[in-house]
Design a protein around this motif. Structure first.
Motif, PDB file in Angstrom:
ATOM      1  N   GLN A  11       2.781 -10.089 -29.973  1.00 29.97           N
ATOM      2  CA  GLN A  11       3.984 -10.026 -30.801  1.00 29.97           C
ATOM      3  C   GLN A  11       5.224 -10.454 -30.006  1.00 29.97           C
ATOM      4  OE1 GLN A  11       2.634 -10.251 -33.669  1.00 29.97           O
ATOM      5  NE2 GLN A  11       4.077  -8.830 -34.597  1.00 29.97           N
ATOM      6  N   TYR A  14       4.836 -14.171 -30.215  1.00 25.83           N
ATOM      7  CA  TYR A  14       4.820 -14.702 -31.576  1.00 25.83           C
ATOM      8  C   TYR A  14       6.201 -14.700 -32.238  1.00 25.83           C
ATOM      9  CZ  TYR A  14       4.231 -14.437 -36.655  1.00 25.83           C
ATOM     10  OH  TYR A  14       4.367 -14.617 -38.006  1.00 25.83           O
ATOM     11  N   VAL A  15       6.884 -13.575 -32.206  1.00 23.08           N
ATOM     12  CA  VAL A  15       8.127 -13.445 -32.963  1.00 23.08           C
ATOM     13  C   VAL A  15       9.247 -14.340 -32.405  1.00 23.08           C
ATOM     14  CG1 VAL A  15       9.859 -11.860 -33.875  1.00 23.08           C
ATOM     15  CG2 VAL A  15       7.474 -11.158 -33.775  1.00 23.08           C
ATOM     16  N   TYR A  44      -0.665 -15.424 -34.029  1.00 24.79           N
ATOM     17  CA  TYR A  44      -0.670 -14.559 -35.201  1.00 24.79           C
ATOM     18  C   TYR A  44      -2.085 -14.171 -35.605  1.00 24.79           C
ATOM     19  CZ  TYR A  44       0.066 -13.000 -40.004  1.00 24.79           C
ATOM     20  OH  TYR A  44       0.073 -12.265 -41.164  1.00 24.79           O
ATOM     21  N   TYR A  64       1.639  -3.368 -32.950  1.00 24.64           N
ATOM     22  CA  TYR A  64       2.037  -4.521 -33.763  1.00 24.64           C
ATOM     23  C   TYR A  64       3.498  -4.374 -34.202  1.00 24.64           C
ATOM     24  CZ  TYR A  64       1.792  -8.245 -37.238  1.00 24.64           C
ATOM     25  OH  TYR A  64       2.009  -9.400 -37.960  1.00 24.64           O
ATOM     26  N   PHE A  68       6.680  -6.423 -32.792  1.00 24.98           N
ATOM     27  CA  PHE A  68       7.449  -7.232 -33.721  1.00 24.98           C
ATOM     28  C   PHE A  68       8.948  -6.980 -33.537  1.00 24.98           C
ATOM     29  CE2 PHE A  68       9.186  -8.787 -37.673  1.00 24.98           C
ATOM     30  CZ  PHE A  68       8.397  -9.896 -37.960  1.00 24.98           C
TER      31      PHE A  68
END
Length: 182
Positions: A11, A14-15, A44, A64, A68
């Motif tokens: 995360q 990813y974010v 993801y 998660y 995030f």
């Protein structure tokens, strides 16, 4: 517990990529956005796959969600530091200030000026378009010369021609050389 750490780390990657990809899309950088989108998709799938593989594992779900949130913060920080794109700045000052205008131009800002009508009297308006990474510098210079200035900025969607592309780079280099020799 290792899965939760992997999910959290995923995360964190990813974010910020999601943030940057969105910015690239808005700025019409399609190739860069597509490349970030591919990497984002792989990360993801891995993170969500781990979470969905065991829905009774609350550590994975918490990792998660926390990842995030932390990723959003990191993404915003990275975007602020990269300062991708341009900004148009308008400074409304009480009177003509040739010293301020000259200084802004010497350090590489493109400045157009105009007399404008305020509520009770004429004022002076400075218009500038610059790279976003120089916006704070512009504000500092205005504040040093005109404490009562009203300054507003916004991001132009597109522009064509003008001083921005070549002139700003040349003037800034000239000013740096001038500072170094002094």
């Amino acid at each position: 517990m290792l899965e939760a750490l992997i999910i959290f780390t995923a995360q964190l990657l990813y974010v910020p990529m999601l943030t940057l990809r969105t910015i690239m899309m808005v700025k019409s950088e399609k190739t860069k956005a597509a490349g970030l989108g591919v990497m984002e998709g792989v990360i993801y799938v891995v993170a969500v796959g781990l979470v969905l593989s065991d829905l009774s594992n609350f550590y994975n779900m918490a990792a998660y969600a926390l990842g995030f949130g932390a990723g959003l913060y990191i993404g915003a920080y990275v975007e602020e530091k990269l300062a991708i794109g341009y900004v148009t700045i308008e400074a409304n000052i009480p009177n003509s200030n040739p010293e301020l205008t000259t200084h802004l131009r010497e350090v590489g800002f493109s400045v157009s000026t105009s007399t404008v009508q305020g509520i009770n009297h004429e004022r002076y308006m400075l218009f500038c378009t610059a790279r976003r990474d120089r916006e704070k510098e512009f504000y500092r210079i205005i504040e040093q010369h005109e404490e009562s200035a009203f300054v507003a900025s916004y991001e132009p969607r597109s522009f064509k021609g003008g001083y921005i592309t070549k002139g700003m780079r040349r003037r800034r280099e000239k000013y740096k050389k001038k500072e170094e020799s002094a």
